[in-house]
Design an enzyme around this catalytic site. Structure first.
Site, short mmCIF file in Angstrom:
data_model
loop_
_atom_site.label_atom_id
_atom_site.label_comp_id
_atom_site.label_asym_id
_atom_site.label_seq_id
_atom_site.Cartn_x
_atom_site.Cartn_y
_atom_site.Cartn_z
N SER A 10 6.60 -3.24 -1.65
CA SER A 10 6.88 -3.05 -0.48
C SER A 10 8.42 -3.47 -0.41
O SER A 10 8.60 -4.41 -1.26
CB SER A 10 5.79 -3.33 0.57
OG SER A 10 6.47 -3.33 1.83
N TYR A 36 0.40 -10.30 4.28
CA TYR A 36 0.69 -8.94 2.84
C TYR A 36 1.49 -9.03 2.29
O TYR A 36 1.19 -8.65 1.57
CB TYR A 36 0.88 -7.94 4.82
CG TYR A 36 0.68 -6.62 3.98
CD1 TYR A 36 0.25 -5.39 3.29
CD2 TYR A 36 2.93 -5.84 4.24
CE1 TYR A 36 1.06 -5.01 2.62
CE2 TYR A 36 2.32 -5.10 3.54
CZ TYR A 36 1.85 -4.43 2.74
OH TYR A 36 2.70 -2.76 2.27
N LYS A 40 1.69 -8.66 -2.16
CA LYS A 40 2.45 -7.90 -2.81
C LYS A 40 3.44 -8.88 -3.96
O LYS A 40 3.87 -8.51 -5.14
CB LYS A 40 3.38 -7.11 -2.21
CG LYS A 40 2.94 -6.04 -0.61
CD LYS A 40 2.31 -4.57 -2.04
CE LYS A 40 1.66 -4.41 -1.10
NZ LYS A 40 0.38 -3.12 -1.94
P1 NAD Z 1 -3.47 3.79 3.63
O1 NAD Z 1 -4.39 2.74 4.11
O2 NAD Z 1 -3.34 5.50 4.21
O3 NAD Z 1 -3.75 4.26 2.17
C1 NAD Z 1 -4.66 3.11 1.04
C2 NAD Z 1 -5.96 3.78 1.02
O4 NAD Z 1 -6.60 2.37 -0.01
C3 NAD Z 1 -7.13 4.41 1.87
O5 NAD Z 1 -7.45 5.38 1.79
C4 NAD Z 1 -8.25 3.18 1.74
O6 NAD Z 1 -8.84 3.85 2.35
C5 NAD Z 1 -8.05 2.29 0.88
N1 NAD Z 1 -8.64 1.48 0.10
C6 NAD Z 1 -7.68 0.27 0.38
N2 NAD Z 1 -8.37 -0.78 0.25
C7 NAD Z 1 -9.36 -0.26 -0.44
C8 NAD Z 1 -10.36 -1.13 -2.20
N3 NAD Z 1 -10.29 -2.37 -2.10
N4 NAD Z 1 -10.61 0.09 -2.42
C9 NAD Z 1 -10.39 0.85 -2.16
N5 NAD Z 1 -10.14 1.80 -1.78
C10 NAD Z 1 -9.33 1.12 -0.79
O7 NAD Z 1 -1.60 2.58 2.80
P2 NAD Z 1 -0.57 3.40 2.43
O8 NAD Z 1 0.37 4.10 3.34
O9 NAD Z 1 -0.58 4.69 1.57
O10 NAD Z 1 -0.35 2.85 1.20
C11 NAD Z 1 -0.90 2.61 -0.16
C12 NAD Z 1 -0.34 2.09 -0.37
O11 NAD Z 1 0.99 1.65 -0.45
C13 NAD Z 1 -0.79 0.41 0.02
O12 NAD Z 1 -0.52 -0.36 -1.06
C14 NAD Z 1 0.40 -0.46 0.95
O13 NAD Z 1 0.45 -1.91 0.90
C15 NAD Z 1 1.50 0.37 -0.20
N6 NAD Z 1 3.24 0.65 1.20
C16 NAD Z 1 2.74 1.11 2.19
C17 NAD Z 1 4.13 1.33 2.73
C18 NAD Z 1 4.23 1.86 4.13
O14 NAD Z 1 4.67 1.96 4.61
N7 NAD Z 1 3.01 3.00 4.10
C19 NAD Z 1 5.32 0.34 2.41
C20 NAD Z 1 4.99 -0.05 1.33
C21 NAD Z 1 4.15 -0.36 0.45
N1 UFG Z 2 9.50 -0.86 15.95
C1 UFG Z 2 9.56 -0.20 17.52
N2 UFG Z 2 9.16 -0.39 18.38
C2 UFG Z 2 7.69 0.04 17.95
C3 UFG Z 2 7.71 -0.11 16.06
C4 UFG Z 2 8.33 -0.54 15.81
O1 UFG Z 2 11.03 -0.47 17.96
O2 UFG Z 2 6.55 0.60 18.43
C5 UFG Z 2 11.09 -0.95 15.56
C6 UFG Z 2 10.80 -2.17 14.54
O3 UFG Z 2 11.34 -3.49 15.46
C7 UFG Z 2 11.41 -2.33 12.82
C8 UFG Z 2 11.81 -0.63 12.69
O4 UFG Z 2 10.80 0.30 14.45
O5 UFG Z 2 13.05 -2.20 13.66
C9 UFG Z 2 10.21 -0.01 12.59
O6 UFG Z 2 9.46 -1.38 12.29
P1 UFG Z 2 8.27 -0.05 11.94
O7 UFG Z 2 6.88 -1.22 12.07
O8 UFG Z 2 7.90 1.32 11.14
O9 UFG Z 2 8.66 -0.80 9.89
P2 UFG Z 2 8.85 -2.03 9.45
O10 UFG Z 2 10.25 -1.58 8.62
O11 UFG Z 2 8.59 -3.13 10.09
O12 UFG Z 2 7.41 -2.60 8.35
C10 UFG Z 2 7.07 -0.94 7.76
C11 UFG Z 2 5.85 -1.54 7.26
C12 UFG Z 2 5.67 -2.83 6.29
C13 UFG Z 2 6.69 -2.72 4.75
C14 UFG Z 2 8.12 -2.79 5.30
C15 UFG Z 2 9.16 -2.34 3.93
O13 UFG Z 2 4.81 -1.55 8.05
O14 UFG Z 2 4.07 -2.93 5.66
O15 UFG Z 2 8.62 -1.11 6.44
O16 UFG Z 2 8.33 -0.83 3.50
F1 UFG Z 2 6.75 -3.94 4.23
#
Ligand code: NAD
Ligand code: UFG
Length: 337
Positions: free
Chosen positions: A124, A148, A152
């Site tokens: 991330s 979190y 990572k």
């Molecule tokens: P998500 O929660 O939609 O998907 C994660 C999936 O993993 C879920 O289906 C959950 O049920 C499953 N899971 C969690 N722990 C598990 C375990 N121990 N065993 C089996 N299944 C398990 O999240 P996502 O947005 O699809 O994110 C996927 C990956 O990308 C994650 O590792 C997350 O940290 C990373 N990531 C997500 C974002 C984002 O903004 N969505 C940003 C950066 C990194």
């Molecule tokens: N924001 C608002 N109101 C809300 C939610 C968010 O103003 O209700 C703003 C935040 O302050 C930020 C922007 O919208 O400026 C984006 O916020 P998000 O919560 O959507 O995303 P972040 O950038 O804070 O974080 C996300 C994931 C993290 C990941 C990161 C980079 O939640 O896990 O993107 O990938 F690490």
């Protein structure tokens, strides 16, 4: 060629499964459904017209992962499984360390046992902490501000150590920026239960009147309109990046690390206005205090991924807003039928 997708029922995993199947891979999913639903597997099949093998279970369960590898000749793993809510990780750090790190250790041990040494890992942009220079290159200093993010960063370190000890591994670390949007079909996407943490799901719940008003966390940042700036990337572009990264891994990459972002930053207000325009809906908002731990701006330099993978994001912010809303509206229509 069989690939194992951990967390394949989740938001990013499910879209990547569609791309993998369309690229001709055979897909095995393991997911404990702690943050997703079983019917996603059927949706993936419906979109692609292809079969998927599904195991419901925990990646922390060594016996299960061992069983999967003993039954299938797996060439690579795409490791999405993990918990991802920043705020929850602050309240429940041990849950996050146990789940995210144990699952990865298990997986790497079983992969070693079966001599499957190809992995794509979901990292991330959070590992860049509060970036000193923008856009962010992969070589930027790393730090985290919450458990979190620490999981990572630790996992990235574990992967580097594994590679140092055995150069037969091929490892792609992908640092995602802010994925939003959904598959064009409206069959898979992101629709969290309850009050969302992230901006796009929150905007949608306000647009659909499930929530009254969007709190914009701060309008006094050092950004063009004072609201936070992020690099929003369409989930389809992100999923495509995984196919390119997997190809790279399977060609014998060694350890590599790529930013997956568009390189463009959009402010909260810009996202809200674009969402209103393309979907012809109103999003009530008010300016609220800054959210603790937030940074002013964060966007990628995606040049390296383009040079090495030939990948770049193609879809724009309007597509992201349209597709995200389409998915949620379709879910609503289906539940009211
Ligand atoms: P998500 O929660 O939609 O998907 C994660 C999936 O993993 C879920 O289906 C959950 O049920 C499953 N899971 C969690 N722990 C598990 C375990 N121990 N065993 C089996 N299944 C398990 O999240 P996502 O947005 O699809 O994110 C996927 C990956 O990308 C994650 O590792 C997350 O940290 C990373 N990531 C997500 C974002 C984002 O903004 N969505 C940003 C950066 C990194
Ligand atoms: N924001 C608002 N109101 C809300 C939610 C968010 O103003 O209700 C703003 C935040 O302050 C930020 C922007 O919208 O400026 C984006 O916020 P998000 O919560 O959507 O995303 P972040 O950038 O804070 O974080 C996300 C994931 C993290 C990941 C990161 C980079 O939640 O896990 O993107 O990938 F690490």
């Amino acid at each position: 060629m069989k690939v194992l997708v951990t967390g394949g029922c989740g938001y990013i995993g499910s879209h990547t499964c569609v791309m993998l199947l369309e690229a001709g891979y055979d897909v095995i999913i393991v997911d404990n459904l702690c943050n997703s639903k079983r019917d996603v597997v059927d949706k993936i099949k419906e979109i692609t017209g292809k079969d998927v093998i599904f195991y419901k279970g925990d990646v922390c369960d060594y016996a299960l992962i061992n069983k999967i590898f003993s039954h299938h000749d797996i060439v690579a793993v795409l490791h999405f499984a993990g918990l991802k809510a920043v705020g929850e990780s602050v309240l429940k750090p041990l849950l996050y360390y146990r789940n995210n790190i144990d699952s990865t250790l298990n997986l790497l041990e079983v992969m070693t046992k079966y001599n499957c040494k190809n992995i794509v890992f979901s990292s991330s942009a959070t590992v860049y902490g509060a970036p000193k220079t923008l856009p962010i290159k992969e070589s930027a200093p790393l730090s985290t501000t919450n458990p979190y993010g620490s999981t990572k960063l630790y996992i990235e370190g574990i992967l580097r150590d594994v590679y140092e000890a055995d150069k037969n591994w091929n490892i792609a670390i992908l640092r995602y920026f802010n994925p939003i949007g959904a598959h064009k079909s409206g069959l898979i996407g992101e629709n969290p239960n309850g009050i969302p943490n992230n901006l796009m799901p929150y905007i949608i719940k306000v647009a659909t009147k499930e929530l009254e008003v969007l709190n914009i966390f701060g309008d006094d940042y050092d950004t063009p309109d004072g609201t936070g700036v992020r690099d929003y990337i369409h989930i389809i572009d992100l999923a495509k990046g995984h196919i390119k990264a997997l190809d790279k891994v399977l060609s014998g990459s060694g350890i590599v690390c790529y930013n997956l972002g568009t390189g463009h930053g959009y402010s909260v207000l810009e996202l809200v206005k674009t969402f209103e325009k393309v979907n012809n809906v109103k999003v009530n908002y008010r300016i609220a205090p800054r959210r603790e731990g937030d940074i002013a701006a964060c966007y990628a330099d995606p040049t390296y991924a383009f040079q090495e993978l030939g990948w770049k994001a193609e879809l724009g912010i309007e597509d992201m807003c349209r597709d995200a809303y389409n998915y949620v509206m379709k879910c609503k229509r289906n539940t009211s039928d």
